[in-house]
Enzyme design. Structure first.
Site, PDB file in Angstrom:
ATOM      1  N   GLY A 259       9.763 -29.312  -2.257  1.00  0.00           N
ATOM      2  CA  GLY A 259      10.463 -30.081  -1.244  1.00  0.00           C
ATOM      3  C   GLY A 259       9.570 -30.245  -0.027  1.00  0.00           C
TER       4      GLY A 259
ATOM      5  N   ILE B 255       9.112 -28.207   2.504  1.00  0.00           N
ATOM      6  CA  ILE B 255       8.349 -26.988   2.790  1.00  0.00           C
ATOM      7  C   ILE B 255       7.240 -26.824   1.755  1.00  0.00           C
ATOM      8  CG2 ILE B 255       8.454 -24.482   3.009  1.00  0.00           C
ATOM      9  CD1 ILE B 255      11.365 -24.812   3.952  1.00  0.00           C
TER      10      ILE B 255
ATOM     11  N   ARG C 222      12.545 -30.007 -10.714  1.00  0.00           N
ATOM     12  CA  ARG C 222      13.360 -30.696 -11.721  1.00  0.00           C
ATOM     13  C   ARG C 222      12.870 -32.132 -11.902  1.00  0.00           C
ATOM     14  NH1 ARG C 222      19.347 -29.961  -9.625  1.00  0.00           N
ATOM     15  NH2 ARG C 222      18.236 -30.356  -7.667  1.00  0.00           N
TER      16      ARG C 222
ATOM     17  N   ARG D 284      14.967 -17.399  -1.603  1.00  0.00           N
ATOM     18  CA  ARG D 284      16.114 -16.496  -1.570  1.00  0.00           C
ATOM     19  C   ARG D 284      15.832 -15.326  -2.507  1.00  0.00           C
ATOM     20  NH1 ARG D 284      16.942 -18.753   2.320  1.00  0.00           N
ATOM     21  NH2 ARG D 284      18.773 -19.921   3.031  1.00  0.00           N
TER      22      ARG D 284
ATOM     23  N   GLU E  94      20.311  -8.083   1.916  1.00  0.00           N
ATOM     24  CA  GLU E  94      19.599  -7.906   3.182  1.00  0.00           C
ATOM     25  C   GLU E  94      20.533  -7.390   4.261  1.00  0.00           C
ATOM     26  OE1 GLU E  94      16.420 -11.582   2.404  1.00  0.00           O
ATOM     27  OE2 GLU E  94      17.941 -11.759   3.968  1.00  0.00           O
TER      28      GLU E  94
ATOM     29  N   HIS F  42      12.711 -11.333   6.395  1.00  0.00           N
ATOM     30  CA  HIS F  42      13.291 -12.683   6.382  1.00  0.00           C
ATOM     31  C   HIS F  42      13.010 -13.426   7.696  1.00  0.00           C
ATOM     32  CE1 HIS F  42      16.677 -15.174   4.358  1.00  0.00           C
ATOM     33  NE2 HIS F  42      15.836 -15.960   5.002  1.00  0.00           N
ATOM     34  N   ILE F  43      11.720 -13.671   7.944  1.00  0.00           N
ATOM     35  CA  ILE F  43      11.307 -14.305   9.199  1.00  0.00           C
ATOM     36  C   ILE F  43      10.641 -15.658   8.967  1.00  0.00           C
ATOM     37  CG2 ILE F  43      11.097 -12.133  10.452  1.00  0.00           C
ATOM     38  CD1 ILE F  43       8.020 -12.339   9.996  1.00  0.00           C
ATOM     39  N   GLY F  44      10.984 -16.316   7.849  1.00  0.00           N
ATOM     40  CA  GLY F  44      10.329 -17.570   7.496  1.00  0.00           C
ATOM     41  C   GLY F  44      10.271 -18.605   8.601  1.00  0.00           C
TER      42      GLY F  44
END
Length: 320
Positions: A157, A159, A179, A239, A268, A287-289
């Protein structure tokens, strides 16, 4: 006439919620770093016209059936697996997320995590902090090169494309699996679509950026890890539940893959006793994306704008 009520499930800076100030009365959970308790959220939702939520807030049938005034939920994330969108549609609640504004920041973190895992950056830093650096040798903290290697991106996508652009700067060969084929990534970056198995078999770095769905849950399991090179690294910034963590642990311990960089986990937050966090070949982050100040504030403003637009009976900018 009374203003609509918007409940915010974390304490956020008021200046980032300015689009809402004239449109609604704002209430906030009083803590920034702790989740709003479920019972509090359920009670507040009963009278709220809008909710500004985090990934840890579950928006489901239980909540929606009691939220008789609720018109809009704005999620401070690009993902929305915490929201039962089908149930929200049934209750005529509009759901919004924050795509695009976090793309570049998340891509920065993804590539930084890849580099840190490959070059053992955190481990090397700890050697100094723990007073362990007493000499040098030819293989002292030797990691893996990144340049001219093959990166396989699962989930091409926005990102994914941003990560691929960074990879091209390191002269990497870019494979991807989606897909559907992404002509933009192919034309701009020379990315090559391959099957999932081919990507696993050929990549030196397997980067997971796919959303969590019924189809992607545990797609990275023992079978998948066995197909990867023994020298390959697994990077996950999507995720945690797309990975079977027990299978990943076994693959790492048995040296079926070389290492992993993980920004997300199935449950988490994790504790320091989490099995994956205690492996030296794992670089683990909380989880600091998208966690740059500029990006998080842009996400807050977009959530506020979306809620204000819906409450004003207008189309939100980023409806799910």
């Amino acid at each position: 006439m009374d203003k609509p009520i918007v409940y915010v499930t974390r304490t956020l800076p008021e200046e980032q919620l300015s689009p809402l100030k004239e449109a609604a009365d704002i209430e906030m959970w009083e803590k920034e770093d702790e989740p709003c308790p479920r019972d509090v959220l359920l009670e507040k939702a009963k009278t709220a016209d809008g909710l500004l939520t985090m990934l840890s807030d579950r928006i489901d049938e239980e909540l929606l059936k009691e939220a008789l005034h609720l018109k809009v939920v704005a999620n401070l994330a690009v993902g929305y697996d915490n929201i039962d969108v089908e149930a929200a549609n049934k209750h005529r609640v509009i759901c919004c997320n924050t795509p695009d504004v976090l793309t570049e920041s998340t891509a920065d973190l993804t590539f930084a995590l890849l580099m840190a895992a490959a070059r053992r950056i955190i481990e090397a830093s700890d050697w100094i902090k723990q007073g362990r650096w007493t000499g040098w040798g030819p293989y002292f903290l030797a990691g893996a090169d990144i340049h001219h290697k093959t990166i396989g991106i699962v989930g091409m996508g926005s990102i994914g494309r941003a990560v691929a652009r960074r990879a091209k700067g390191f002269s990497m060969n870019v494979l991807y699996h989606n897909r559907r084929q992404n002509s933009e990534a192919e034309e701009e970056l020379g990315a090559v679509w391959v099957s999932f198995d081919e990507l696993l078999e050929q990549s030196d770095f397997v980067v997971c950026l796919t959303p969590l769905t019924k189809e992607t849950k545990h797609m990275f399991n023992r079978s998948a890890f066995k197909k990867m090179k023994h020298t390959a690294f697994f990077i996950n910034v999507s995720r945690g539940q797309v990975v079977d963590e027990g299978d990943l642990y076994d693959a790492l311990v048995e040296k079926e893959i070389a290492g992993a960089g993980l920004d997300v986990f199935a449950e988490e937050p994790i504790s320091k006793k989490h099995p994956l966090a205690n492996l030296p070949q794992v670089t683990a982050l909380p989880h600091i994306g998208s966690a740059s100040k500029e990006t998080r504030e842009a996400m807050m403003r977009l959530c506020a704008e979306n809620i204000a637009l819906v409450l004003g009976e207008k189309q939100p900018k980023t409806e799910i």
